[in-house]
Design an enzyme around this catalytic site. Structure first.
Site, PDB file in Angstrom:
ATOM      1  N   CYS A 152      -2.157  -3.584 -15.877  1.00  0.00           N
ATOM      2  CA  CYS A 152      -2.386  -2.699 -15.087  1.00  0.00           C
ATOM      3  C   CYS A 152      -1.651  -2.734 -13.702  1.00  0.00           C
ATOM      4  CB  CYS A 152      -3.947  -2.630 -14.632  1.00  0.00           C
ATOM      5  SG  CYS A 152      -4.621  -3.904 -13.743  1.00  0.00           S
ATOM      6  N   ASP A 172       0.111  -9.377  -8.594  1.00  0.00           N
ATOM      7  CA  ASP A 172      -0.307 -10.802  -8.311  1.00  0.00           C
ATOM      8  C   ASP A 172       0.041 -11.780  -9.272  1.00  0.00           C
ATOM      9  OD1 ASP A 172      -1.613 -10.497  -5.907  1.00  0.00           O
ATOM     10  OD2 ASP A 172      -3.182  -9.424  -6.688  1.00  0.00           O
ATOM     11  N   GLU A 197      -4.510 -12.912 -12.944  1.00  0.00           N
ATOM     12  CA  GLU A 197      -3.598 -12.559 -11.952  1.00  0.00           C
ATOM     13  C   GLU A 197      -3.094 -13.948 -11.309  1.00  0.00           C
ATOM     14  OE1 GLU A 197      -4.661  -9.211  -9.562  1.00  0.00           O
ATOM     15  OE2 GLU A 197      -6.620  -9.967  -9.395  1.00  0.00           O
ATOM     16  N   HIS A 222       0.850  -1.098   0.079  1.00  0.00           N
ATOM     17  CA  HIS A 222       0.022   0.022   0.015  1.00  0.00           C
ATOM     18  C   HIS A 222       0.777   1.364  -0.059  1.00  0.00           C
ATOM     19  CE1 HIS A 222      -3.540  -2.402   0.305  1.00  0.00           C
ATOM     20  NE2 HIS A 222      -2.931  -2.948   1.523  1.00  0.00           N
TER      21      HIS A 222
HETATM   22  C1  PEP Z   1      -1.933  -6.365  -9.702  1.00  0.00           C
HETATM   23  O1  PEP Z   1      -2.357  -7.600  -8.859  1.00  0.00           O
HETATM   24  O2  PEP Z   1      -1.340  -6.330 -10.450  1.00  0.00           O
HETATM   25  C2  PEP Z   1      -3.200  -5.372  -9.605  1.00  0.00           C
HETATM   26  C3  PEP Z   1      -3.113  -4.246 -10.267  1.00  0.00           C
HETATM   27  O3  PEP Z   1      -4.023  -5.427  -8.602  1.00  0.00           O
HETATM   28  P1  PEP Z   1      -3.463  -4.872  -6.854  1.00  0.00           P
HETATM   29  O4  PEP Z   1      -2.232  -4.502  -7.137  1.00  0.00           O
HETATM   30  O5  PEP Z   1      -4.468  -4.332  -6.620  1.00  0.00           O
HETATM   31  O6  PEP Z   1      -3.663  -6.182  -6.506  1.00  0.00           O
HETATM   32 MG    MG Z   2      -4.023  -7.785  -8.052  1.00  0.00          MG
END
Ligand code: PEP
Ligand code: MG
Length: 587
Positions: free
Chosen positions: A507, A460, A436, A194
């Site tokens: 992403c 992930d 993911e 975070h």
């Molecule tokens: C990811 O896992 O790459 C993603 C964009 O989701 P988060 O980082 O919110 O798990």
């Molecule tokens: Mg993720």
């Protein structure tokens, strides 16, 4: 000097502000004199009353929206709050030791922690989580402004503030986001924690994994962060200071210069168009995305709405929030992801069970499936908000085709129910899944038959592929997007999308890292979603490279056998393309 993980690029020279623990301030604060005691007692009692009122409301709301069992968690919080010994202990701290109410509360929390520590590991953890929750709720009512503010003012310095803390919890991430912080150092957390996501979304330098810094740093110390190399220097000497101040100036000048490309299209030097979208956590982030020239919101992480909401956001509250994000998003285009809680992000009302492996456990879509009423409310709210722009729904952590079919059924059902009730909603909403989990990537052909688009969550995907916790600095070297296995898996997914003509976005954090972007371009990716702060940099990078060039780089990279070789090769290529942009590379 500390060597941690580089999580957000840039250099900052500032003064440290040390926080320890989720309740904030570690330093014990005393009241100025005896005369302040009655007012402080009254302040505490009022906070207690307000916290109890919150909890009464939450118990009722959770019982209706989710279920009686889940609301029991908050009943137990009420019991903690109404425990006469808690009141007596805090009063004693204020009267006897002349502590401020937050410090008295902190002292009681420490006392409870040592009692629970003696009563067995699992019970201790669960009870402590509840206690922290209750204490944080009281603390929130003690301060009109967040806990960090008075101390920031007290630093009495014009130097930028660098937050130094053990870790940043999800619920803190947003409130910290509003504070005048110029850099973040944490002891734990990896490149996708975070703290990392927060610092990137604000474009401030950050380093995580600086183990032991809490014991050494004092609030007010001069501190340097180099977020590109993961270096933290406490109390630097004069020479270092001069060197880092120059790097800091260069970094900020370049950043200002780059954002000028805001209104230019994102394309490679041969004219190939690329879409640069933004990952956002709040309405404010969506507005920032417009300011830096993103063409839309590629990922709205809705869990931050839930993590920072005082209770459970109902359908109307969710609808309002999603509508605002859509309206603030560039071109009113937004991909809204359903709840991705669990793992390291928990809200008590969805059940908080102790799990040995939370990231492998009951998280994300798995949690939503078990709360169908709650899940339907979220889908309805997104469908309704979709009337205000171009909206897609994204489902996180889909692992199997059965799961995909199940979410498709739920969306159809939500649409039918809205129609039947005569509630207006967006007609043309595309639905997509996040790739993911390696199992989904391996069966990508089947998934693509039944989804409108996919978005690769590389954060992930990588952690599950290499079996290394994305938030654990000890294994961070394994979570490398530039490793042969990751690139092979991505190539497989992109190839399948090309064959079926399915739109694909990436992403995860690698979408904003210049060296990774070079390879992704060569693999054929044309839609990237990243922290808004990176959009200008990546747009500049694109204009300095052509499609055949990127394809050549990637061809070479795929011949290499180790991550070190790949990194070295791409570092050289990036250096040839633009020395400036090296300043923005990280991890
Ligand atoms: C990811 O896992 O790459 C993603 C964009 O989701 P988060 O980082 O919110 O798990
Ligand atoms: Mg993720």
């Amino acid at each position: 000097m500390y060597k941690g993980i580089a999580v957000s690029p840039g250099v900052v020279v500032g003064v440290a502000y040390c926080l320890d623990g989720p309740l904030g301030q570690s330093e014990v604060r005393k009241l100025p004199d005896e005369a302040a005691i009655p007012e402080e007692l009254e302040r505490f009692d009022r906070a207690l009353r307000l916290a109890a009122e919150d909890l009464d409301l939450i118990v009722a709301k959770v019982a209706v929206q989710i279920g009686g069992e889940e609301s029991d968690i908050f009943r137990s919080h009420l019991q903690i709050l109404r425990d006469p010994s808690l009141l007596a202990k805090v009063h004693e701290g204020i009267k006897g030791a002349r502590l401020t109410a937050p410090s008295a509360l902190q002292a009681v929390l420490k006392e409870y922690a040592s009692v629970f520590a003696r009563s067995g590991q699992e019970l201790f953890q669960e009870r402590m989580a509840d206690l922290r929750d209750v204490f944080a709720r009281i603390t929130a009512h003690l301060d009109a402004s967040p806990a960090v503010d008075p101390a920031l003012a007290g630093l009495g310095s014009d130097e930028p503030i660098v937050l130094v803390t053990h870790e940043i919890l999800p619920s803190q991430a947003i409130s910290l986001g509003e504070m005048p912080i110029a850099g973040i150092v944490t002891e734990v957390g990896g490149g996708t924690s975070h703290a990392a996501i927060l610092s990137r979304s604000r474009g401030i330098p950050a380093v995580s994994g600086a183990a032991g810094i809490i014991g050494q740093a004092r609030t007010g110390d001069q501190i340097v962060i180099d977020g590109r190399d993961g270096i933290v220097v406490l109390r630097p000497d004069a020479e270092m200071l001069v060197a880092y101040r120059k790097m800091q100036r260069d970094f900020f000048e370049l950043k200002d210069r780059l954002v000028i490309n805001r209104d230019q299209p994102a394309c490679l030097s041969d004219g190939t168009l690329v879409e640069l979208l933004a990952n956002v956590n709040t309405v404010a982030d969506a507005a920032t995305a417009s300011g830096v020239g993103a063409s839309g919101v590629g990922l709205y992480r809705t869990e931050y709405l839930f993590l920072t909401h005082p209770d459970v956001p109902d359908e109307e509250e969710q609808y309002e929030n999603y509508r605002k994000v859509v309206e603030a998003a560039p071109d009113r285009t937004a991909t809204i992801r359903t709840l991705d809680l669990g793992g390291d992000k928990t809200v008590p009302y969805l059940g908080r069970q102790h799990e040995a492996n939370p990231f492998m456990g009951w998280r994300s879509i798995r949690l939503s499936f078990e709360h169908p009423k709650f899940f339907e409310v979220q889908i309805r709210a997104i469908l309704r908000a979709a009337r205000h722009g171009k909206v897609s729904i994204l489902f996180p952590m889909i692992t199997t085709l059965e799961e995909l079919r199940h979410v498709n059924r739920l969306v159809d059902e939500a649409r039918r129910n809205l129609k039947r009730a005569g509630i207006p909603y967006g007609e043309d909403v595309k639905t997509g899944v996040m790739i993911e989990v390696p199992a989904a990537a391996l069966c990508i052909e089947a998934l693509l038959q039944e989804t409108d688009f996919i978005s690769i969550g590389s954060n992930d995907l990588i952690q599950y592929l290499v079996a290394a916790d994305r938030d654990n600095p000890k294994v961070a070297h394994l979570c490398d997007p530039l490793s042969p296995a990751v690139l092979r898996m991505l190539r497989m997914v992109f190839d399948a999308c090309r064959r079926t003509g399915t739109p694909v976005t990436l992403c995860g954090e690698m979408a904003g890292q210049p060296r990774s972007v070079l390879v992704l371009l060569g693999l054929g990716l044309r839609r990237f979603s990243m922290s808004p702060a990176f959009v200008p940099t990546i747009k500049t990078l694109l204009s300095s490279v052509s499609t055949p060039q990127a394809e050549r780089f990637t061809h070479q990279v795929l011949q290499l056998k180790t991550r070190d070789e790949i990194r070295r090769y791409l570092t050289e290529r990036l250096h040839e393309i633009s020395k400036d942009l090296e300043l923005f590379d990280f991890t």
